[in-house]
Design an enzyme around this catalytic site. Structure first.
Site, PDB file in Angstrom:
ATOM      1  N   SER A 197      -6.997   5.141   9.150  1.00 35.89           N
ATOM      2  CA  SER A 197      -7.668   5.071   7.854  1.00 35.89           C
ATOM      3  C   SER A 197      -7.043   3.966   6.990  1.00 35.89           C
ATOM      4  O   SER A 197      -7.740   3.094   6.458  1.00 35.89           O
ATOM      5  CB  SER A 197      -7.543   6.442   7.172  1.00 35.89           C
ATOM      6  OG  SER A 197      -7.845   6.362   5.819  1.00 35.89           O
ATOM      7  N   LYS A 199      -8.390  -0.443   6.566  1.00 38.24           N
ATOM      8  CA  LYS A 199      -8.701  -1.064   5.270  1.00 38.24           C
ATOM      9  C   LYS A 199      -7.773  -2.245   5.005  1.00 38.24           C
ATOM     10  O   LYS A 199      -8.184  -3.276   4.501  1.00 38.24           O
ATOM     11  CB  LYS A 199      -8.568  -0.021   4.149  1.00 38.24           C
ATOM     12  CG  LYS A 199      -9.672   1.026   4.189  1.00 38.24           C
ATOM     13  CD  LYS A 199      -9.482   2.133   3.166  1.00 38.24           C
ATOM     14  CE  LYS A 199      -8.385   3.071   3.525  1.00 38.24           C
ATOM     15  NZ  LYS A 199      -8.346   4.352   2.863  1.00 38.24           N
ATOM     16  N   HIS A 237       0.837  -1.206   0.000  1.00 38.87           N
ATOM     17  CA  HIS A 237       0.000   0.000   0.000  1.00 38.87           C
ATOM     18  C   HIS A 237       0.867   1.249   0.000  1.00 38.87           C
ATOM     19  O   HIS A 237       1.853   1.324   0.716  1.00 38.87           O
ATOM     20  CB  HIS A 237      -0.904   0.021   1.244  1.00 38.87           C
ATOM     21  CG  HIS A 237      -1.861   1.172   1.240  1.00 38.87           C
ATOM     22  ND1 HIS A 237      -3.067   1.124   0.580  1.00 38.87           N
ATOM     23  CD2 HIS A 237      -1.769   2.405   1.777  1.00 38.87           C
ATOM     24  CE1 HIS A 237      -3.676   2.290   0.723  1.00 38.87           C
ATOM     25  NE2 HIS A 237      -2.915   3.087   1.445  1.00 38.87           N
ATOM     26  N   ASP A 244     -14.329   4.413   7.394  1.00 36.86           N
ATOM     27  CA  ASP A 244     -13.262   5.215   6.799  1.00 36.86           C
ATOM     28  C   ASP A 244     -13.788   6.029   5.625  1.00 36.86           C
ATOM     29  O   ASP A 244     -13.401   7.177   5.419  1.00 36.86           O
ATOM     30  CB  ASP A 244     -12.096   4.335   6.335  1.00 36.86           C
ATOM     31  CG  ASP A 244     -11.028   5.194   5.679  1.00 36.86           C
ATOM     32  OD1 ASP A 244     -10.489   6.072   6.378  1.00 36.86           O
ATOM     33  OD2 ASP A 244     -10.773   5.035   4.480  1.00 36.86           O
ATOM     34  N   ARG A 254     -12.915  14.359   6.654  1.00 36.14           N
ATOM     35  CA  ARG A 254     -11.574  14.916   6.894  1.00 36.14           C
ATOM     36  C   ARG A 254     -11.137  15.774   5.702  1.00 36.14           C
ATOM     37  O   ARG A 254     -10.506  16.814   5.872  1.00 36.14           O
ATOM     38  CB  ARG A 254     -10.568  13.777   7.106  1.00 36.14           C
ATOM     39  CG  ARG A 254     -10.702  13.126   8.467  1.00 36.14           C
ATOM     40  CD  ARG A 254      -9.966  11.796   8.510  1.00 36.14           C
ATOM     41  NE  ARG A 254      -8.553  11.948   8.237  1.00 36.14           N
ATOM     42  CZ  ARG A 254      -7.805  11.009   7.634  1.00 36.14           C
ATOM     43  NH1 ARG A 254      -8.330   9.876   7.238  1.00 36.14           N
ATOM     44  NH2 ARG A 254      -6.531  11.222   7.443  1.00 36.14           N
TER      45      ARG A 254
END
Ligand code: URA
Length: 434
Positions: free
Chosen positions: A183, A187, A82, A161, A168
């Site tokens: 966040s 996930k 990620h 999220d 946000r």
């Protein structure tokens, strides 16, 4: 328990309990807590911060706000990768096939681009016919068959999220370490992989501008993943200028394929091989990251990674011919040139402005439902450290709309700064946190 007390407690700098964090996440996701109270709490968190236990509890509550994917039907140690978000970051399309070619099962869920950063799903959809909405059984069967599948993340993964990120985004509370950790990791932990390799971007085109902040974010995410029993590694990588030369959707796919053909830009190639090396190590197909890197290099040099990419595109309904002829992807679109107005050495290319320019050209969206032009984007002909003469080609803006390209050129031009000497070259991988 009520939201007023929770906001007040955080505003005063106190530590929130598991019950309070759960109350907030469940209430906001379920619609019983209004945006204005959630916004107030986010701002209090922004200024007061979350300690490591609160970050863990927030991540856990968000992870369990929706589906938690069970990937036990996929054989082997599943490794996810990620990135915290960058400009020109097409590494998933490169490291996925490299890792899969080395025997690592990659079952990946990716997002769409928003703001100045791109998203892997939009890039893959630039390949004609490519499907990113495979049903679960097909997704798992494909990973077991060819070792790689990438699908769009549904709203059912960590829905807390989805709502919180949107809030946000409009309340100036994105760039906070605890909130970003929760966040991303909610996930990742809901997506079912056994190990996670994180690419934490650092620099002017990233949420974390300084190395110190990027290291804090990386460590915070590594701690959460490790506390959950998953091998988690974070690479802190440079994002002061766009990664590679292509920013957009089709053109980033083209650059990813060129890299898999062994002809990619140095920064992308280096970053992809390092990330893949750590994935291979985390997936227990190598006894050290160095050995993982050697395996990754071999998969690239032998063409096995490119073959894996071809199989992956074909399996998801795309035209596999693009693996041999990637340039077909941007044949039918308009082009506008950006030429240097002065002579000098490029000492900066603001990644954020290039990301915005690509968006103006039609590659990105302001709202998640906005349509995009897959052919839109920017190809940088010069990068930081290059010497240019007045009139030299700096970049080409692609896209079907001449009006949008004209807007993009103005933004792209503002990204460049010139000087008399080249800045000190930074390595693309700054630090690794294991
Ligand atoms: N990417 C995410 O998914 N969440 C953040 O908060 C920042 C980047």
């Amino acid at each position: 328990m009520n939201m007023y007390d929770i906001i007040f407690k955080k505003r005063e700098g106190d530590v929130l309990s598991r019950e309070e964090i759960q109350y907030f996440v469940e209430g906001y996701t379920g619609g019983t807590i209004p945006d204005y109270q959630a916004s107030a709490l986010l701002m209090a968190v922004f200024f007061r911060g979350l300690n490591s236990r609160e970050t863990f509890l927030l991540t856990d509550a968000m992870r369990h706000s929706g589906d938690v994917i069970d990937l036990s039907a996929v054989h082997g140690v599943k490794v996810d990768k990620h990135s915290t978000g960058g400009v020109g970051d097409k590494t998933t399309l490169i490291v996925g096939p490299i890792a899969a070619a080395c025997g690592i099962p990659v079952a990946k869920m990716s997002g769409r681009g928003l703001g100045f950063t791109g998203g892997t799903v939009d890039k893959m959809e630039a390949i004609p016919g490519f499907r990113t909405d495979l049903p679960r059984e097909e997704f798992i069967a494909q990973v077991n068959r060819i070792g790689l599948a990438v699908i769009g993340q549904t709203g059912k993964i960590a829905p807390a999220d989805k709502k919180l990120y949107a809030l946000r985004d409009v309340t100036a509370t994105v760039d906070n370490i605890g909130l970003i950790t929760a966040s991303i990791m909610s996930k990742k932990l809901a997506s079912g992989a056994d190990a996670i390799v994180l690419d934490v971007k650092c620099g002017k085109g990233a949420f974390m501008e300084t190395e110190e902040e990027a290291i804090q974010l990386g460590q915070s995410m590594v701690d959460i993943g490790t506390a959950d029993g998953k091998r988690t590694i974070a690479l802190i990588t440079d994002m002061n200028q766009p990664l590679g030369r292509a920013v957009g959707n089709s053109i980033e796919v083209m650059e990813a394929i060129h890299t898999l053909q062994g002809e990619g830009p140095d920064d992308i190639t280096e970053l992809s091989l390092t990330l893949a090396g750590y994935m291979i190590y985390a997936g227990e197909k190598a006894t050290s990251p160095e050995q993982g890197r050697e395996l990754a290099e071999r998969a690239l040099a032998s063409g096995q990674a490119l073959i894996k990419f071809e199989q992956f595109v074909e399996a998801q309904g795309g035209d596999p011919g693009i693996a041999k002829q990637p340039d077909r992807l941007a044949e039918e679109t308009g082009k506008t040139e950006l030429r240097a107005k002065e002579t000098g050495i490029i000492n900066g290319i603001q990644a954020r402005s290039i990301g915005m320019a690509s968006q103006h050209a039609g590659a990105g969206r302001e709202k998640i439902e906005d349509p995009i032009d897959p052919t839109a984007g920017i190809l940088l002909h010069k990068k930081v450290g290059d010497k240019v003469e007045k009139g030299d080609l700096l970049a080409v803006i692609y896209g079907t709309s001449a009006e949008k390209r004209a807007k993009a050129v103005i933004e792209a031009e503002s990204a460049y700064t010139f000087g008399e000497s080249a800045p000190v070259k930074k390595p693309i991988v700054i630090k690794v946190l294991v």
